[in-house]
Design an enzyme around this catalytic site. Sequence first.
Site, PDB file in Angstrom:
ATOM      1  CD  GLU A   1      -2.925  -0.697   2.512  1.00  0.00           C
ATOM      2  OE1 GLU A   1      -2.882   0.428   3.097  1.00  0.00           O
ATOM      3  OE2 GLU A   1      -3.648  -1.623   2.884  1.00  0.00           O
TER       4      GLU A   1
ATOM      5  CD  GLU B   1     -11.690   2.560   1.647  1.00  0.00           C
ATOM      6  OE1 GLU B   1     -12.106   1.458   2.045  1.00  0.00           O
ATOM      7  OE2 GLU B   1     -10.576   3.018   1.939  1.00  0.00           O
TER       8      GLU B   1
ATOM      9  CE  LYS C   1     -11.410   2.980   5.256  1.00  0.00           C
ATOM     10  NZ  LYS C   1      -9.947   2.937   5.008  1.00  0.00           N
TER      11      LYS C   1
ATOM     12  CD  GLU D   1      -7.489   6.588   7.008  1.00  0.00           C
ATOM     13  OE1 GLU D   1      -7.663   5.694   6.164  1.00  0.00           O
ATOM     14  OE2 GLU D   1      -6.367   6.878   7.467  1.00  0.00           O
TER      15      GLU D   1
END
Length: 205
Positions: A126, A177, A180, A185
């Site tokens: 990642e 996302e 989240k 994030e």
Amino acid sequence: MENLAGALAAANLNIPVSTAISMQPLSTSYPPSAGDFSAAAKPGMTQIANFLQSKKYPLLVNVYPYFARAGDPADVDLDFALFRPGKTVVRDGARTYLNLFDSMTDAAYAALEKVGAGDVEIVVTETGWPSDGGKDAGVANAQTYVKNLIAYVASGKGTPRRPGKQVEAYIFALFNENMKPAGVEQHWGLFYPNVTPVYTINRIG
């Protein structure tokens, strides 16, 4: 990991077994040659690293220059974190570091060497840069980081500690996302949830 590897071997399946870590198990990462696992992490990481070395399997490491920059903006230069030529050059003995990604990756290699597993290869599973939600998080910086990362990997030059060995790295993440908690994030994706690109990533160089 040992039990899973044994079960796969018993089934005549040649599938590598590994695990992913962040940089948090390292108590020291600067300069890169000083990289070492913390006292708390070292017993477990020694077992893991020795197992991986015995099997010739890689260690999976998540490398995020963004968090190093966000955590210490006074000492971590933005250009150094974004693979951009700038005023920051880190000299570590005979090695010269022009970007933070190399510095962090080699710190993990140094930590592996200190537990007797210097032959273990690292795969960066990642890495990326957020496009919103925090200091230095923005579309321009995210695009710059990812484009420069791709060009860096494609160059095949490797890190100063592993010169000539092409780095294997994976971009986090495919999608933002939005479920989240609010903040960085939510904003690591190359695409919004509706599949609209956040930015383009045509390779440079």
